[in-house]
Design a protein around this motif. Structure first.
Motif, short mmCIF file in Angstrom:
data_model
loop_
_atom_site.label_atom_id
_atom_site.label_comp_id
_atom_site.label_asym_id
_atom_site.label_seq_id
_atom_site.Cartn_x
_atom_site.Cartn_y
_atom_site.Cartn_z
N GLN A 1 0.83 -1.32 -0.08
CA GLN A 1 0.02 -0.07 -0.25
C GLN A 1 0.82 1.14 -0.04
O GLN A 1 1.82 1.19 0.82
N GLY A 2 0.69 2.40 -0.84
CA GLY A 2 1.18 3.55 -0.82
C GLY A 2 0.69 4.58 -1.61
O GLY A 2 -0.41 4.13 -2.60
N ASN A 3 1.25 5.79 -1.58
CA ASN A 3 0.60 6.72 -2.42
C ASN A 3 1.72 7.65 -2.78
O ASN A 3 2.65 7.96 -2.25
N ALA A 4 1.62 8.23 -4.04
CA ALA A 4 2.62 8.90 -4.96
C ALA A 4 1.81 10.37 -5.53
O ALA A 4 0.81 10.47 -5.68
N GLU A 5 2.69 11.42 -5.30
CA GLU A 5 2.23 12.70 -5.78
C GLU A 5 3.27 13.02 -6.75
O GLU A 5 4.59 13.18 -6.30
N TYR A 6 3.20 13.33 -8.03
CA TYR A 6 3.78 13.58 -9.00
C TYR A 6 4.09 15.18 -9.23
O TYR A 6 3.09 15.90 -9.02
N ILE A 7 5.32 15.52 -9.85
CA ILE A 7 5.57 16.91 -9.96
C ILE A 7 4.42 17.46 -10.84
O ILE A 7 4.11 18.49 -10.69
N ASP A 8 4.02 16.90 -12.04
CA ASP A 8 3.10 17.19 -12.90
C ASP A 8 1.51 17.39 -12.43
O ASP A 8 0.71 17.63 -13.29
N GLY A 9 1.36 17.08 -11.07
CA GLY A 9 -0.09 16.88 -10.66
C GLY A 9 -0.95 15.81 -10.62
O GLY A 9 -2.04 15.85 -10.42
N ARG A 10 -0.10 14.75 -11.24
CA ARG A 10 -0.72 13.40 -10.93
C ARG A 10 -0.73 12.84 -9.44
O ARG A 10 0.34 13.13 -8.88
N HIS A 11 -1.64 11.96 -9.23
CA HIS A 11 -1.60 11.50 -7.72
C HIS A 11 -2.05 9.97 -7.82
O HIS A 11 -3.05 9.87 -8.94
N TYR A 12 -1.65 9.11 -7.16
CA TYR A 12 -2.23 7.67 -7.32
C TYR A 12 -1.86 7.26 -5.67
O TYR A 12 -0.90 7.47 -4.97
N ASP A 13 -3.06 6.87 -5.23
CA ASP A 13 -3.11 5.84 -3.75
C ASP A 13 -3.82 4.60 -4.12
O ASP A 13 -4.92 4.50 -4.35
N GLY A 14 -3.10 3.87 -3.52
CA GLY A 14 -3.53 2.23 -3.61
C GLY A 14 -2.37 1.33 -3.67
O GLY A 14 -1.34 1.49 -2.85
N GLU A 15 -2.77 0.17 -4.39
CA GLU A 15 -1.85 -1.08 -4.20
C GLU A 15 -0.68 -0.96 -5.31
O GLU A 15 -0.75 -0.28 -6.41
N TRP A 16 0.27 -1.43 -4.81
CA TRP A 16 1.74 -1.55 -5.80
C TRP A 16 2.31 -2.78 -5.92
O TRP A 16 2.16 -3.63 -4.72
N LYS A 17 2.88 -3.08 -6.78
CA LYS A 17 3.67 -4.34 -6.76
C LYS A 17 4.98 -4.04 -7.97
O LYS A 17 4.90 -3.60 -9.08
N ASP A 18 6.12 -4.17 -7.50
CA ASP A 18 7.42 -3.99 -8.03
C ASP A 18 7.55 -2.61 -8.77
O ASP A 18 7.91 -2.60 -10.01
N GLY A 19 6.86 -1.71 -8.21
CA GLY A 19 7.11 -0.28 -8.57
C GLY A 19 5.89 -0.03 -9.64
O GLY A 19 5.83 1.30 -9.89
N GLU A 20 4.90 -0.55 -9.80
CA GLU A 20 3.74 -0.44 -10.79
C GLU A 20 2.40 -0.66 -10.03
O GLU A 20 2.46 -1.08 -8.96
N TYR A 21 1.51 0.01 -10.47
CA TYR A 21 0.21 0.20 -9.91
C TYR A 21 -0.38 -1.22 -9.98
O TYR A 21 -0.33 -1.71 -11.35
N GLN A 22 -0.71 -1.77 -8.93
CA GLN A 22 -1.17 -3.28 -9.09
C GLN A 22 -2.44 -3.52 -7.98
O GLN A 22 -2.17 -3.32 -6.89
N GLY A 23 -3.56 -3.91 -8.60
CA GLY A 23 -4.72 -4.10 -7.46
C GLY A 23 -5.64 -3.06 -7.32
O GLY A 23 -5.65 -2.43 -8.78
N LYS A 24 -6.17 -2.86 -6.48
CA LYS A 24 -7.09 -1.69 -6.41
C LYS A 24 -6.48 -0.32 -6.08
O LYS A 24 -5.35 -0.33 -5.12
N GLY A 25 -6.88 0.71 -6.51
CA GLY A 25 -6.24 2.07 -6.54
C GLY A 25 -7.10 3.37 -6.96
O GLY A 25 -8.15 2.91 -7.69
N THR A 26 -6.84 4.33 -6.57
CA THR A 26 -7.40 5.57 -7.27
C THR A 26 -6.35 6.56 -7.62
O THR A 26 -5.22 6.87 -7.09
N TYR A 27 -6.59 7.07 -8.96
CA TYR A 27 -5.63 7.78 -9.76
C TYR A 27 -6.50 9.29 -10.11
O TYR A 27 -7.47 9.05 -10.64
#
Length: 107
Positions: free
Chosen positions: A20-46
């Motif tokens: 589980q984790g969240n990321a905020e990107y410099i260009d204004g994108r956001h992701y909060d959810g599940e990760w696997k090996d550095g990729e969005y994987q499983g349930k999440g919100t972008y």
């Protein structure tokens, strides 16, 4: 490690986001959810600062499975996705005009 990321807060394994984790990107994108090996994987919100929002399932960093995608213009798609695109059963509707289509979508 992540050139386009502004911040990441969450679980790490093998020096990559995992769990589980969240990321905020410099260009204004956001992701909060599940990760696997550095990729969005499983349930999440972008979401983006301009109003695009996706809530649903990811596989290998792409929208795959069931989800809901809201566009800044008022269109909303809810249904199945494959490789980031509506594919399979779903509903597309306009919150502005009331127009709606329910059926099968192909990417």
């Amino acid at each position: 490690m992540f050139d386009d990321e502004k911040t990441y807060d969450g679980d790490f394994a093998n020096n990559r986001p995992n769990g589980q984790g969240n990321a905020e990107y410099i260009d204004g994108r956001h992701y909060d959810g599940e990760w696997k090996d550095g990729e969005y994987q499983g349930k999440g919100t972008y979401w983006t600062d301009d109003g695009l929002k996706f809530e649903g399932e990811y596989a290998l960093g792409r929208r795959n499975g069931y989800g809901k995608l809201k566009f800044p213009c008022g269109l909303v798609y809810e249904g199945e996705f494959h490789d980031n695109k509506p594919h399979g059963r779903g509903t597309m509707q306009s919150k502005l005009t009331g127009w709606a289509y329910e059926g099968t979508f192909e990417k």
